[in-house]
Structures are given as C-alpha cells and as structure tokens.
Write a protein that holds these residues in place. Structure first.
Motif, PDB file in Angstrom:
ATOM      1  N   GLN A 133       0.835  -1.203   0.000  1.00 44.48           N
ATOM      2  CA  GLN A 133       0.000   0.000   0.000  1.00 44.48           C
ATOM      3  C   GLN A 133       0.875   1.260   0.000  1.00 44.48           C
ATOM      4  O   GLN A 133       0.572   2.230  -0.689  1.00 44.48           O
ATOM      5  CB  GLN A 133      -0.931   0.008   1.206  1.00 44.48           C
ATOM      6  CG  GLN A 133      -1.938  -1.110   1.185  1.00 44.48           C
ATOM      7  CD  GLN A 133      -2.679  -1.239   2.494  1.00 44.48           C
ATOM      8  OE1 GLN A 133      -2.543  -0.412   3.394  1.00 44.48           O
ATOM      9  NE2 GLN A 133      -3.477  -2.293   2.620  1.00 44.48           N
ATOM     10  N   ILE A 134       1.951   1.225   0.749  1.00 43.91           N
ATOM     11  CA  ILE A 134       2.871   2.366   0.805  1.00 43.91           C
ATOM     12  C   ILE A 134       3.520   2.572  -0.561  1.00 43.91           C
ATOM     13  O   ILE A 134       3.601   3.699  -1.053  1.00 43.91           O
ATOM     14  CB  ILE A 134       3.926   2.156   1.914  1.00 43.91           C
ATOM     15  CG1 ILE A 134       3.270   2.158   3.288  1.00 43.91           C
ATOM     16  CG2 ILE A 134       5.013   3.216   1.827  1.00 43.91           C
ATOM     17  CD1 ILE A 134       4.162   1.673   4.411  1.00 43.91           C
ATOM     18  N   GLU A 135       3.976   1.478  -1.173  1.00 38.75           N
ATOM     19  CA  GLU A 135       4.603   1.584  -2.486  1.00 38.75           C
ATOM     20  C   GLU A 135       3.620   2.108  -3.531  1.00 38.75           C
ATOM     21  O   GLU A 135       3.981   2.933  -4.372  1.00 38.75           O
ATOM     22  CB  GLU A 135       5.165   0.223  -2.904  1.00 38.75           C
ATOM     23  CG  GLU A 135       6.372  -0.185  -2.089  1.00 38.75           C
ATOM     24  CD  GLU A 135       6.809  -1.621  -2.330  1.00 38.75           C
ATOM     25  OE1 GLU A 135       5.998  -2.443  -2.841  1.00 38.75           O
ATOM     26  OE2 GLU A 135       7.963  -1.933  -1.991  1.00 38.75           O
ATOM     27  N   ALA A 136       2.374   1.656  -3.476  1.00 38.41           N
ATOM     28  CA  ALA A 136       1.363   2.141  -4.423  1.00 38.41           C
ATOM     29  C   ALA A 136       1.110   3.629  -4.218  1.00 38.41           C
ATOM     30  O   ALA A 136       0.993   4.401  -5.188  1.00 38.41           O
ATOM     31  CB  ALA A 136       0.061   1.349  -4.261  1.00 38.41           C
ATOM     32  N   TRP A 137       1.052   4.064  -2.970  1.00 38.59           N
ATOM     33  CA  TRP A 137       0.850   5.486  -2.677  1.00 38.59           C
ATOM     34  C   TRP A 137       2.023   6.307  -3.203  1.00 38.59           C
ATOM     35  O   TRP A 137       1.830   7.373  -3.794  1.00 38.59           O
ATOM     36  CB  TRP A 137       0.684   5.684  -1.171  1.00 38.59           C
ATOM     37  CG  TRP A 137       0.521   7.105  -0.778  1.00 38.59           C
ATOM     38  CD1 TRP A 137      -0.617   7.850  -0.803  1.00 38.59           C
ATOM     39  CD2 TRP A 137       1.557   7.990  -0.317  1.00 38.59           C
ATOM     40  NE1 TRP A 137      -0.368   9.126  -0.381  1.00 38.59           N
ATOM     41  CE2 TRP A 137       0.957   9.241  -0.077  1.00 38.59           C
ATOM     42  CE3 TRP A 137       2.923   7.833  -0.091  1.00 38.59           C
ATOM     43  CZ2 TRP A 137       1.684  10.340   0.379  1.00 38.59           C
ATOM     44  CZ3 TRP A 137       3.632   8.926   0.372  1.00 38.59           C
ATOM     45  CH2 TRP A 137       3.027  10.153   0.599  1.00 38.59           C
ATOM     46  N   ARG A 178       3.996   5.575  -5.695  1.00 36.50           N
ATOM     47  CA  ARG A 178       3.928   5.630  -7.165  1.00 36.50           C
ATOM     48  C   ARG A 178       2.890   6.680  -7.626  1.00 36.50           C
ATOM     49  O   ARG A 178       3.121   7.396  -8.590  1.00 36.50           O
ATOM     50  CB  ARG A 178       3.574   4.260  -7.743  1.00 36.50           C
ATOM     51  CG  ARG A 178       4.753   3.307  -7.784  1.00 36.50           C
ATOM     52  CD  ARG A 178       4.444   2.065  -8.608  1.00 36.50           C
ATOM     53  NE  ARG A 178       3.336   1.270  -8.087  1.00 36.50           N
ATOM     54  CZ  ARG A 178       3.436   0.351  -7.119  1.00 36.50           C
ATOM     55  NH1 ARG A 178       4.620   0.104  -6.587  1.00 36.50           N
ATOM     56  NH2 ARG A 178       2.399  -0.323  -6.718  1.00 36.50           N
ATOM     57  N   ARG A 179       1.782   6.765  -6.900  1.00 36.62           N
ATOM     58  CA  ARG A 179       0.739   7.726  -7.272  1.00 36.62           C
ATOM     59  C   ARG A 179       1.171   9.172  -7.001  1.00 36.62           C
ATOM     60  O   ARG A 179       0.758  10.079  -7.693  1.00 36.62           O
ATOM     61  CB  ARG A 179      -0.553   7.446  -6.508  1.00 36.62           C
ATOM     62  CG  ARG A 179      -1.320   6.236  -7.010  1.00 36.62           C
ATOM     63  CD  ARG A 179      -2.718   6.165  -6.412  1.00 36.62           C
ATOM     64  NE  ARG A 179      -2.778   6.317  -4.974  1.00 36.62           N
ATOM     65  CZ  ARG A 179      -2.715   5.328  -4.091  1.00 36.62           C
ATOM     66  NH1 ARG A 179      -2.627   4.078  -4.509  1.00 36.62           N
ATOM     67  NH2 ARG A 179      -2.773   5.540  -2.793  1.00 36.62           N
ATOM     68  N   THR A 180       1.966   9.373  -5.985  1.00 33.63           N
ATOM     69  CA  THR A 180       2.320  10.740  -5.589  1.00 33.63           C
ATOM     70  C   THR A 180       3.634  11.220  -6.197  1.00 33.63           C
ATOM     71  O   THR A 180       4.001  12.378  -6.026  1.00 33.63           O
ATOM     72  CB  THR A 180       2.404  10.863  -4.055  1.00 33.63           C
ATOM     73  OG1 THR A 180       3.372   9.952  -3.562  1.00 33.63           O
ATOM     74  CG2 THR A 180       1.045  10.624  -3.432  1.00 33.63           C
ATOM     75  N   SER A 181       4.369  10.338  -6.890  1.00 33.19           N
ATOM     76  CA  SER A 181       5.658  10.790  -7.459  1.00 33.19           C
ATOM     77  C   SER A 181       5.510  11.259  -8.880  1.00 33.19           C
ATOM     78  O   SER A 181       4.589  11.207  -9.556  1.00 33.19           O
ATOM     79  CB  SER A 181       6.719   9.720  -7.374  1.00 33.19           C
ATOM     80  OG  SER A 181       6.295   8.460  -7.676  1.00 33.19           O
TER      81      SER A 181
END
Length: 192
Positions: free
Chosen positions: A183-187, A189-192
């Motif tokens: 979940q952290i990695e997905a977040w 990716r979305r915010t970078s």
C-alpha cells in the motif's frame, strides 16, 4: 510472533499489585538465557531456601497457561525479557486489574494476551481462579473477547481493534509494516 486466538488451561493467581519486570524476569547476562527458568527466579529460589514452594513450582500449576495478577502488573523497566519469560514458561494470557504501559505493549509484540477486565469482573474472576486452586481450566478467547471460568461463567474484555487483529494474525511491528508495504509503495507511485 505466534498468533493468538484462544487459550484454555490452568489459571494461577498471583494477586499482588505493582509486580515489577525485574521480579518477573531478573536480568540474565548469559549468552543464551533460559527464559522459562528466569520467570520469578528470585522468588522461586527464596521459596526453596525457606523450605517451601513458589506457586508456579507447585505441581497443579506446572501447566498454567493463564496468570491472574493485581494492579500495575509489569511495572518498572521496559524489560521485554519479562514477557519472554512468561511465554517461555507457557503463559499465553495475563489477566490483571491494570498493566504498566511498556509491559502491555511488549505483550502485544510477543503474542501474549493482556486482559484488563472491568473491576467487578476482575474481582469475580480472581475469586474463581483462587477457588479452583489449579484444579480446573479457564479460557481466554480473543475473537469473542471473553475470558471464561468453569461452569461457563463468562467475562468480557475490551481490546483495541488493531491490537486484536495483530495478535490474531501473529504480526509484530515488522510484520505489520511488511503487510502495509504494498500500500505504501502504491501510494508513493501515485504521488511521485
């Protein structure tokens, strides 16, 4: 850590307030401490020296799985070895009127269920454990959040939902972090 769902077994009453972590597991600097032997070592040794037997060394409590204590159990230092000693001995649940904060957190990190019932329930449960004198089984069920006494007597207890889930799944802080990693990695990716 070992998941916790429920335990059933002999309950032992150590109805004292302010039991310090150093009394539960005195410091042992050996490279490979025997945590089960460390459990209340000074009190066990003192009882033997006086010609008596500490309660956990009495045959009827040799297989105790639930420890029932007074208020402020596990006070003193934040020594995690106190929890390790209880678990190594076979204790899977401690029922107390209250816990020291650091001790309670160490319980949750190591698969030991800390149960703090309401005051009236605590008093009634203590009386039942004392009366049974190691001759009956008691239980603790984390899913239903109930501790039980012989004859089906039940007492509820509250526990934080996140703490409950972590114990049920056997997740310590590292396990919880690893579970959240996708979940952290997905977040990220979305915010970078």
């Amino acid at each position: 850590m070992t998941p916790f769902e429920a335990v059933e077994g002999v309950a032992v009453a150590l109805l004292e307030d302010n039991v310090d972590t150093d009394a539960i597991a005195p410091l042992d600097v050996s490279r490979r401490p025997d945590y089960a032997r460390m459990l209340f070592r000074r009190r066990r040794d003192a009882a033997r020296a006086a010609g008596s037997t500490f309660i956990l060394d009495q045959p009827e409590y040799a297989q105790a799985r639930i420890l029932v204590a007074g208020a402020n159990f596990g006070c003193g230092s934040s020594r995690e070895s106190a929890v390790w000693a209880l678990v190594a001995f076979g204790i899977r649940c401690v029922v107390a009127r209250s816990f020291a904060d650091a001790f309670r957190q160490n319980c949750l990190r190591n698969g030991l269920l800390p149960v703090e019932p309401a005051p009236a329930a605590a008093a009634a449960f203590e009386q039942l454990v004392t009366a049974a004198a190691g001759q009956a089984y008691f239980g603790a069920d984390l899913r239903t959040q109930v501790i039980t006494a012989p004859g089906g007597v039940r007492f509820g207890f509250a526990i934080d939902a996140h703490e409950r889930d972590a114990l049920l799944e056997g997740l310590d802080d590292i396990g919880l972090t690893l579970r959240l990693l996708p979940q952290i990695e997905a977040w990220e990716r979305r915010t970078s």
